[in-house]
Scaffold this motif. Structure first.
Motif, mmCIF file in Angstrom:
data_model
loop_
_atom_site.group_PDB
_atom_site.id
_atom_site.type_symbol
_atom_site.label_atom_id
_atom_site.label_comp_id
_atom_site.label_asym_id
_atom_site.label_seq_id
_atom_site.Cartn_x
_atom_site.Cartn_y
_atom_site.Cartn_z
ATOM 1 N N LEU A 144 0.725 -1.206 0.082
ATOM 2 C CA LEU A 144 -0.115 -0.200 0.145
ATOM 3 C C LEU A 144 0.900 1.267 0.006
ATOM 4 C CD1 LEU A 144 -2.694 -1.222 2.470
ATOM 5 C CD2 LEU A 144 -3.212 -0.678 0.085
ATOM 6 N N ARG A 145 1.929 1.139 0.561
ATOM 7 C CA ARG A 145 2.770 2.425 0.787
ATOM 8 C C ARG A 145 3.490 2.551 -0.556
ATOM 9 N NH1 ARG A 145 6.072 0.470 4.178
ATOM 10 N NH2 ARG A 145 4.916 0.907 5.908
ATOM 11 N N ARG A 146 3.619 1.699 -1.396
ATOM 12 C CA ARG A 146 4.243 1.750 -2.684
ATOM 13 C C ARG A 146 3.125 2.369 -3.552
ATOM 14 N NH1 ARG A 146 7.043 -4.211 -3.768
ATOM 15 N NH2 ARG A 146 8.647 -4.087 -2.212
ATOM 16 N N PHE A 147 2.048 2.162 -3.438
ATOM 17 C CA PHE A 147 1.016 2.838 -4.009
ATOM 18 C C PHE A 147 0.662 4.267 -3.558
ATOM 19 C CE2 PHE A 147 -1.007 -1.645 -4.504
ATOM 20 C CZ PHE A 147 -0.083 -1.956 -5.388
ATOM 21 N N GLY A 148 1.292 4.798 -2.557
ATOM 22 C CA GLY A 148 1.102 6.016 -2.084
ATOM 23 C C GLY A 148 0.147 6.221 -1.374
ATOM 24 N N LEU A 149 -0.575 4.933 -0.657
ATOM 25 C CA LEU A 149 -1.585 4.829 0.247
ATOM 26 C C LEU A 149 -1.065 4.644 1.657
ATOM 27 C CD1 LEU A 149 -3.955 2.319 -1.614
ATOM 28 C CD2 LEU A 149 -3.857 4.774 -1.655
ATOM 29 N N THR A 150 -1.211 5.763 2.495
ATOM 30 C CA THR A 150 -0.706 5.833 3.836
ATOM 31 C C THR A 150 -1.704 6.368 5.029
ATOM 32 O OG1 THR A 150 0.001 8.270 3.452
ATOM 33 C CG2 THR A 150 1.700 6.511 2.909
ATOM 34 N N ARG A 163 -6.879 -5.783 -8.101
ATOM 35 C CA ARG A 163 -5.895 -6.065 -9.094
ATOM 36 C C ARG A 163 -4.471 -5.333 -8.906
ATOM 37 N NH1 ARG A 163 -10.448 -4.261 -12.308
ATOM 38 N NH2 ARG A 163 -9.437 -1.937 -12.305
ATOM 39 N N ARG A 164 -4.335 -4.317 -7.994
ATOM 40 C CA ARG A 164 -2.994 -4.172 -7.521
ATOM 41 C C ARG A 164 -2.407 -5.026 -6.658
ATOM 42 N NH1 ARG A 164 -3.790 2.401 -6.126
ATOM 43 N NH2 ARG A 164 -4.899 3.062 -7.949
ATOM 44 N N PHE A 165 -2.908 -5.911 -5.977
ATOM 45 C CA PHE A 165 -2.372 -6.947 -5.002
ATOM 46 C C PHE A 165 -2.070 -8.039 -5.968
ATOM 47 C CE2 PHE A 165 -4.066 -4.353 -1.890
ATOM 48 C CZ PHE A 165 -3.468 -4.555 -0.726
#
Length: 531
Positions: free
Chosen positions: A200-206, A221-223
Motif C-alpha cells: 500500500l505504501r508503494r501505491f502511495g496509500l498511507t 488488481r493491484r495486489f
C-alpha cells in the motif's frame, strides 16, 4: 443498543513490565535524579539478534525496534540489553486483564501489548463514557502503566484510534462516525500484515481515508493475490462497522454480579470479610427476587496497584442462603492478598438455576424417606470448601457380573444417581475387600467348598458352608492378546459362604472349573467378611 468497545494500548509494555518488576523503594537520604541509561530488549530473528523494544534514552540516539543489535551497540557501545520474555509479558498482560474486569466483565487480549473491552451498558455506572475513560486512565497511571485509550463503536475503530492518535485527551468516537474518525489515521493502525502495508505504501496509500474512494476491484488488481486484497477490505469493513467482527473475552460474563467500592483501601481481613458479607446478602437477595439459586460463586478483590486476587466456591445444588455461602468462603477468604490496599470488591454468581419456592422440606426421617437430600448437599459443600473439588465421593452400584466390579465411585453433584443394576441373588458380606485376596486351599473338593485353607498366613478349618452361587464371566469384555503374548480367558466363579472353627464367616469363590480347558487349575480367593 449499539455496542461500544474500548481499546487500551501499552506502547512500552515489555519495558513497563520489567520496570514494575524491578522497582524498589529507596530509603535514606535523597539523591539527585540520575538519567536512565539506554536500554533495549532483543530477540532472535532471521538476521540475528534484533531490537524489539527501546526506552526513551535509546530512542533519543536513533535506536528503534527492528534495528540489529550489533548496529545498535555500534551506535552506542555502552547500550544495555536483555532478551525479551514473551511468556512473562503475556502472563502479566493477562493478569492486568483480570484487574480490568472492574470496569467491564468482557475483556480480551488485543495483540501482545493491548486490551479490548466491550463496555456496552457499563458507562452509566461511572457517570458516562468520558468519565469511564478518564477514571480508567487515572487508575492505570497510578499503577504505573503507560497507555493510550480510545472508545468507538467497533473493535477495529477503537484499536486504530488508540494507536493512531497522539497524547492528550483520550478520544471517544460516537457510533456511526467511524469513517470520519479514522480517515486521518495511519494505515498501520488498520491491523494489516507487514507485506500489505509495504504494498500500500508503494501505491502511495498511507492514510485509512484514502481507501474509501478506491474501487474494490481496482484494489484487488493491484495486489498479487486476491487473499491479500480481501484481507485489506475485511479489516476496513470491520473497522467501519460494515462487517461483524468476532469478540472473544477471556472469560464469559457473570450471570449475576454485585460490586462494592471501598472509600478507603482495605488492608485487613476483617474489612474484607465485612465486605463479603454485604455483597453476599445483596446477591442472594437479587437471586431470590428472580427465584434463582447459584452453584458457583467468585469473590474478587481489586487492588489499587493494578493487581487482583480471587477465590471461588461451588455448591452441589443451587443455593441462595447468605449464611451457607459465607460458610463456604470462610476457609478461603484468607487467600485474598490485600497488598497495599483493596479499592473494589466484587461477588459473582454462576451456574444459576431455579429454586422451588416455599418452605424447606421435612428432614429425611420425618418425611419417611430416611435421606435428607438438602442436609447432605450442605454437608458436601462444606467438605468441598475445606478439602477441595472432588473430595466428596459416592459409591454406586454398577451393572457388572463380578461382585468386586459391581460398584463404582462418582463425584457427588447434588443428587444420588439412580443406577440400573442386576438384582442381588444372595446375601452379601458387610465388608467387601478392595480386591479379592488369593488363598491357599489345603483340601479341595471338586465342585464344592474347601475343607481348609490358609489366608493371611493362618490355617482355617471349614465347619459349615453354603453355596455355590455361580457367576458367569463377562465374555464381551475379553480382549484377545497381542501377537506373541499369552492371553487369559475369563472363567466362571462359584461363590460360597463358609464358617471356620472359630466362628468367623467368609465369602470365598473359586475362579474356574475343573476341566474347563481354560488354563491352569482353579484358584481360590476371599472376597469379603460376614458379621
Amino acid at each position: 443498543m449499539m455496542k461500544r468497545y474500548l481499546s487500551v494500548w501499552f506502547p512500552d509494555w515489555p519495558l513497563d513490565r520489567l520496570r514494575r518488576l524491578r522497582r524498589q523503594t529507596k530509603t535514606g537520604s535523597a539523591s539527585r535524579p540520575v538519567k536512565p541509561r539506554a536500554f533495549v530488549l532483543h530477540e532472535k530473528s532471521a538476521h540475528g539478534l534484533s531490537v524489539v523494544a527501546a526506552n526513551a534514552s535509546a530512542r533519543a540516539v536513533g535506536i528503534e525496534p527492528g534495528l540489529r543489535l550489533t548496529d545498535a551497540k555500534a551506535t552506542l557501545p555502552d547500550l544495555l540489553s536483555e532478551e525479551i520474555d514473551r511468556a512473562a509479558d503475556l502472563k502479566a498482560l493477562t493478569g492486568l486483564a483480570a484487574w480490568m474486569v472492574r470496569f467491564s466483565p468482557l475483556v480480551a487480549l488485543d495483540g501482545e501489548d493491548g486490551l479490548m473491552m466491550e463496555t456496552t451498558g457499563c458507562d452509566h455506572l461511572f457517570g458516562g463514557e468520558a468519565a469511564l475513560v478518564a477514571g480508567m486512565s487515572r487508575r492505570l497511571v497510578q499503577a504505573g502503566h503507560g497507555h493510550r485509550i480510545a472508545m468507538a463503536g467497533t473493535p477495529g475503530a477503537a484499536h486504530a484510534l488508540a494507536r493512531g492518535t497522539g497524547l492528550g485527551e483520550p478520544p471517544v468516537l460516537p457510533s456511526g462516525r467511524e469513517a470520519e474518525g479514522l480517515a486521518h489515521l495511519p494505515m498501520a493502525t488498520l491491523r494489516l500484515s507487514p507485506e500489505a502495508l509495504t504494498l500500500l505504501r508503494r501505491f502511495g496509500l498511507t492514510r485509512i481515508g484514502q481507501l474509501y474512494e478506491i474501487d474494490r476491484k481496482a484494489l484487488t488488481r493491484r495486489f498479487r493475490s486476491r487473499q491479500a486484497a480481501d484481507a485489506v477490505c475485511l479489516r476496513l469493513d470491520q473497522a467501519l462497522g460494515r462487517r461483524a467482527e468476532p469478540f472473544a473475552p477471556l472469560r464469559p460474563p457473570p450471570e449475576h454480579v454485585e460490586c462494592l467500592p471501598c472509600p478507603e483501601p482495605l488492608t485487613s481481613t476483617e474489612g474484607i470479610g465485612d465486605g463479603l458479607q454485604q455483597l453476599t446478602e445483596r446477591l442472594c437477595s437479587a437471586l431470590a427476587v428472580q427465584g434463582l439459586g447459584a452453584q458457583g460463586f467468585m469473590f474478587s478483590a481489586f487492588r489499587s496497584d493494578g493487581a487482583a486476587s480471587a477465590v471461588t466456591v461451588n455448591a452441589a445444588r443451587p443455593v441462595r442462603t447468605p449464611d451457607h455461602v459465607l460458610r463456604l468462603f470462610r476457609e478461603k477468604i484468607s487467600r485474598i492478598d490485600a497488598g497495599f490496599g483493596i479499592d473494589l470488591l466484587m461477588l459473582e454468581a454462576s451456574r444459576t438455576g431455579p429454586m422451588a419456592p416455599g418452605s424447606r422440606p421435612l428432614s429425611g426421617d420425618l418425611a419417611g424417606t430416611g435421606f435428607d437430600a438438602e442436609a447432605v448437599s450442605g454437608l458436601a459443600d462444606r467438605i468441598t470448601a475445606r478439602l477441595g473439588e472432588g473430595s466428596v465421593i459416592l459409591t454406586v452400584r454398577d451393572a457388572r457380573h463380578p461382585p468386586d466390579k459391581a460398584e463404582r465411585q462418582v463425584a457427588y453433584a447434588g443428587q444420588v444417581p439412580e443406577v440400573e443394576a442386576a438384582p442381588i441373588l444372595g446375601p452379601r458380606p458387610v465388608r467387601m475387600l478392595n480386591r479379592p485376596e488369593q488363598v491357599s486351599v489345603m483340601a479341595q473338593v471338586p465342585d464344592g467348598p474347601p475343607l481348609q485353607f490358609v489366608w493371611r498366613r493362618r490355617l482355617r478349618k471349614v465347619v459349615r458352608a453354603d453355596g455355590p452361587e455361580r457367576i458367569a464371566p463377562e465374555w464381551w469384555t475379553y480382549l484377545p492378546p497381542a501377537p506373541g503374548e499369552r492371553g487369559r480367558l475369563p472363567r466362571t466363579r462359584d461363590y460360597y459362604r463358609i464358617e471356620d472353627s472359630d466362628g468367623r464367616r467368609y465369602w470365598v469363590f473359586r475362579e474356574g472349573l475343573y476341566g474347563d480347558d481354560r488354563g491352569m487349575d482353579p484358584e481360590w480367593f476371599v472376597q469379603g467378611l460376614f458379621a
